[in-house]
Write an enzyme that holds these catalytic residues in place. Structure first.
Site, mmCIF file in Angstrom:
data_model
loop_
_atom_site.group_PDB
_atom_site.id
_atom_site.type_symbol
_atom_site.label_atom_id
_atom_site.label_comp_id
_atom_site.label_asym_id
_atom_site.label_seq_id
_atom_site.Cartn_x
_atom_site.Cartn_y
_atom_site.Cartn_z
ATOM 1 N N LYS A 272 -0.962 0.768 14.207
ATOM 2 C CA LYS A 272 -1.135 1.770 13.144
ATOM 3 C C LYS A 272 -2.388 2.615 13.396
ATOM 4 C CE LYS A 272 -2.191 0.494 8.662
ATOM 5 N NZ LYS A 272 -3.231 1.324 8.038
ATOM 6 N N SER A 273 -3.501 1.958 13.697
ATOM 7 C CA SER A 273 -4.762 2.703 13.930
ATOM 8 C C SER A 273 -4.592 3.729 15.048
ATOM 9 C CB SER A 273 -5.855 1.738 14.402
ATOM 10 O OG SER A 273 -6.585 1.250 13.348
ATOM 11 N N ARG B 139 -4.465 8.144 15.249
ATOM 12 C CA ARG B 139 -5.299 8.915 16.195
ATOM 13 C C ARG B 139 -4.434 9.757 17.130
ATOM 14 N NH1 ARG B 139 -7.950 4.737 14.191
ATOM 15 N NH2 ARG B 139 -10.207 4.554 14.317
ATOM 16 N N GLY C 249 -6.195 5.177 4.020
ATOM 17 C CA GLY C 249 -7.635 5.404 4.143
ATOM 18 C C GLY C 249 -7.986 6.064 5.469
ATOM 19 N N ARG D 4 -10.955 4.653 -3.445
ATOM 20 C CA ARG D 4 -11.708 4.259 -2.245
ATOM 21 C C ARG D 4 -12.718 5.339 -1.849
ATOM 22 N NH1 ARG D 4 -7.569 2.143 2.084
ATOM 23 N NH2 ARG D 4 -9.502 1.397 2.990
ATOM 24 N N SER E 274 -18.243 1.296 10.334
ATOM 25 C CA SER E 274 -16.904 1.782 10.008
ATOM 26 C C SER E 274 -16.360 2.658 11.136
ATOM 27 C CB SER E 274 -16.946 2.604 8.707
ATOM 28 O OG SER E 274 -15.792 3.407 8.619
ATOM 29 N N ASP F 191 -9.440 -6.293 9.156
ATOM 30 C CA ASP F 191 -8.117 -6.181 8.539
ATOM 31 C C ASP F 191 -7.368 -7.516 8.520
ATOM 32 O OD1 ASP F 191 -8.560 -3.553 8.025
ATOM 33 O OD2 ASP F 191 -7.405 -2.805 9.733
ATOM 34 N N ARG G 257 -9.736 -7.011 -1.639
ATOM 35 C CA ARG G 257 -9.045 -8.129 -0.963
ATOM 36 C C ARG G 257 -9.705 -9.475 -1.250
ATOM 37 N NH1 ARG G 257 -7.130 -4.940 4.513
ATOM 38 N NH2 ARG G 257 -5.278 -4.067 3.504
ATOM 39 N N ARG H 72 -1.111 -5.728 3.188
ATOM 40 C CA ARG H 72 -1.564 -6.928 3.924
ATOM 41 C C ARG H 72 -1.613 -8.161 3.019
ATOM 42 N NH1 ARG H 72 -2.527 -4.517 8.763
ATOM 43 N NH2 ARG H 72 -3.807 -2.627 8.760
HETATM 44 C C1 S3P Z 1 -9.555 1.576 10.662
HETATM 45 C C2 S3P Z 1 -10.813 1.086 10.493
HETATM 46 C C3 S3P Z 1 -11.136 0.022 9.523
HETATM 47 C C4 S3P Z 1 -9.891 -0.707 9.086
HETATM 48 C C5 S3P Z 1 -8.799 0.225 8.721
HETATM 49 C C6 S3P Z 1 -8.395 1.064 9.926
HETATM 50 C C7 S3P Z 1 -9.344 2.640 11.645
HETATM 51 O O1 S3P Z 1 -11.744 0.602 8.384
HETATM 52 O O2 S3P Z 1 -10.180 -1.562 8.014
HETATM 53 O O3 S3P Z 1 -7.655 -0.487 8.287
HETATM 54 O O4 S3P Z 1 -8.181 2.914 12.017
HETATM 55 O O5 S3P Z 1 -10.336 3.248 12.071
HETATM 56 P P1 S3P Z 1 -13.330 0.900 8.364
HETATM 57 O O6 S3P Z 1 -13.601 1.871 9.421
HETATM 58 O O7 S3P Z 1 -13.606 1.459 7.002
HETATM 59 O O8 S3P Z 1 -13.954 -0.440 8.592
#
Ligand code: S3P
Length: 438
Positions: A21-22, A26, A90, A118, A163, A317, A348, A389
């Site tokens: 997913k991350s 991107r 997010g 958030r 982050s 996560d 969480r 999750r």
């Molecule tokens: C993510 C970074 C993390 C993670 C989120 C996905 C990302 O958040 O918890 O699910 O894709 O860069 P943070 O950057 O706020 O830690």
């Protein structure tokens, strides 16, 4: 939608998780600002990544799905005629402003009820320092977020929390600024953006700093090349099955073709420290990311373990998946240094504590963590708080409960893993789905 999981045999078998997913977020964002077309293979098909793609389309990206790949053709970015809806995501809300801050137009980003709670101040502050104008609700803290972009100056910025979302936002903005931007990340947060930019021909300099963090530099103006992007499987999706395997003697689960970037696999270190057997095979590198198959075998007796706080960014996560193992280990297991968990899709720490207690597992909430006393979960009903999750963790945990567990509001699973229930059933769990009456 409800999920009902009945007591069953230990999980056994192989699973191919969805695309990461991350990295999918991107891939779509890099395609939006690339010099040429991009083809994305194996993208995550969940609702979060669909939100990013939808926003990118509203900004001008041409997207067509064909033969297992997204064909993405960038066009000059244009002012979106509508509000950009980030849904539950997010990552969309935090990364996209990095691109928007550099555009000579106005954008408004919104999200669902959970995303609207958030924080966005963490991206507003540094992007303002680069020269963009940003505003948000609640004294510039919460979505909706308004971005009036323009010419950006490079930035030198030390992130207050490790982050990856904020770091990635600033690296994207740095591509549009004239000169070198330097971002200090104070811990081992995921580094997919850095790896993908490098793979797309954008030089990225990295220097380690104290505490397992790093300084990352990018020099603008620069644009990623297009080309092909092949997604590894999502370790965070596989994590529920792997932790459930660790939690029960006689289980053995193999996740095939998963991303094994060390900034993401802290959970494997935890499961190993708890006594599970971990095997990594078929190791290879794809698009600058380590990939392989991971097998977890449940030991006869799992040991309680305190996760060192400095490991937290590497399993940020996976706290819900950790709870599956922690609740199976006799004694007390602890998470600490994890206050960021309170501002994920749900709080969480409190969601885990509340739902574990509902199943008779003793927990103690801390401001920045959780203590869990292992035992046999009883049956009952848990609530996901709209958090994918949490829903998946309790579905996987339920396979070793004494009687059936109902996960109310399991529809949120589609945020990241639409095929989750089928995959859990294929590993031997007895899963039933029930649609709510309209
Ligand atoms: C993510 C970074 C993390 C993670 C989120 C996905 C990302 O958040 O918890 O699910 O894709 O860069 P943070 O950057 O706020 O830690």
């Amino acid at each position: 939608m409800k999920l009902i999981v009945h007591p069953g045999e230990p999980l056994a078998g192989r699973v191919i998780p969805p695309g990461d997913k991350s990295i999918t977020h991107r891939a779509f964002l890099l395609a939006l600002i690339a010099r040429g077309p991009t083809r994305v293979f194996g993208a995550n098909s969940g609702a979060d990544c669909a939100s990013t793609l939808d926003c990118a389309r509203a900004l001008g990206l041409n997207a067509a799905y064909e033969s297992g790949a997204w064909n993405l053709t960038p066009r000059p970015l244009t002012e979106p005629a509508r509000v950009l809806d980030c849904g539950n995501s997010g990552t969309t809300m935090r990364l996209l402003p990095g691109v928007l801050a550099a555009q000579p137009f106005l954008s408004v980003l919104t999200g669902d009820e959970s995303l609207s709670r958030r924080p966005v101040a963490r991206v507003i502050e540094p992007l303002r320092l680069m020269g963009a104008s940003l505003f948000a609700r609640g004294g510039d803290r919460l979505p909706p977020l308004i971005v009036r972009g323009g010419a950006l100056s490079p930035i030198r910025y030390a992130l207050p929390v490790a982050s990856a979302q904020v770091a990635s936002c600033l690296l994207l903005a740095g591509l549009f600024a004239n000169g070198e931007s330097a971002v200090e990340i104070p811990g081992p947060a995921r580094d997919h953006t850095e790896r993908m930019l490098r793979a797309a021909g954008v030089p990225i300099d990295e220097t380690p700093i104290a505490g397992g963090g790093r300084q990352v530099c990018v020099t603008g103006p620069a644009r990623p090349e297009g080309g092909e992007i092949r997604l590894p499987g999502d370790f965070s999706a596989a994590a529920f099955f792997l932790a459930a395997a660790a939690a029960r003697p006689g289980s053995r689960v193999t996740a095939e073709g998963v991303g094994l970037n060390p900034t993401r696999t802290g959970l494997l270190d935890v499961l190993e420290a708890m006594g599970a057997r971990i095997e990594r095979t078929c190791l290879r590198e794809e698009m600058g990311e380590p990939v392989g198959d991971v097998s977890v075998t449940g030991p006869d007796r799992l040991q309680a373990f305190d996760v060192p706080p400095e490991w937290m960014p590497r399993l940020i996560d996976e706290a819900p998946a950790w709870a599956i193992a922690a609740s199976a280990a006799p004694g007390i297991s602890r998470l600490a240094g994890a206050s960021e968990l309170r501002i994920k899709e749900s709080d969480r720490i409190s969601s885990l504590s509340k739902n574990l207690s509902r199943l008779g597992i003793v927990t103690r909430e801390r401001p920045d963590g959780l203590e869990v006393e292992g035992g046999v979960p009883r049956g009952g009903t848990v609530v996901s708080d709209g958090d994918h999750r949490i829903a998946m963790a309790f579905a996987a945990l339920a396979s070793r409960a004494a009687s059936p567990v109902t996960i109310d509001d399991a529809a949120s699973i589609a945020t990241s893993y639409p095929g989750f229930a089928g995959a859990l059933a294929a590993l031997g769990a007895r899963v039933e789905t029930e649609n709510e009456r309209p």
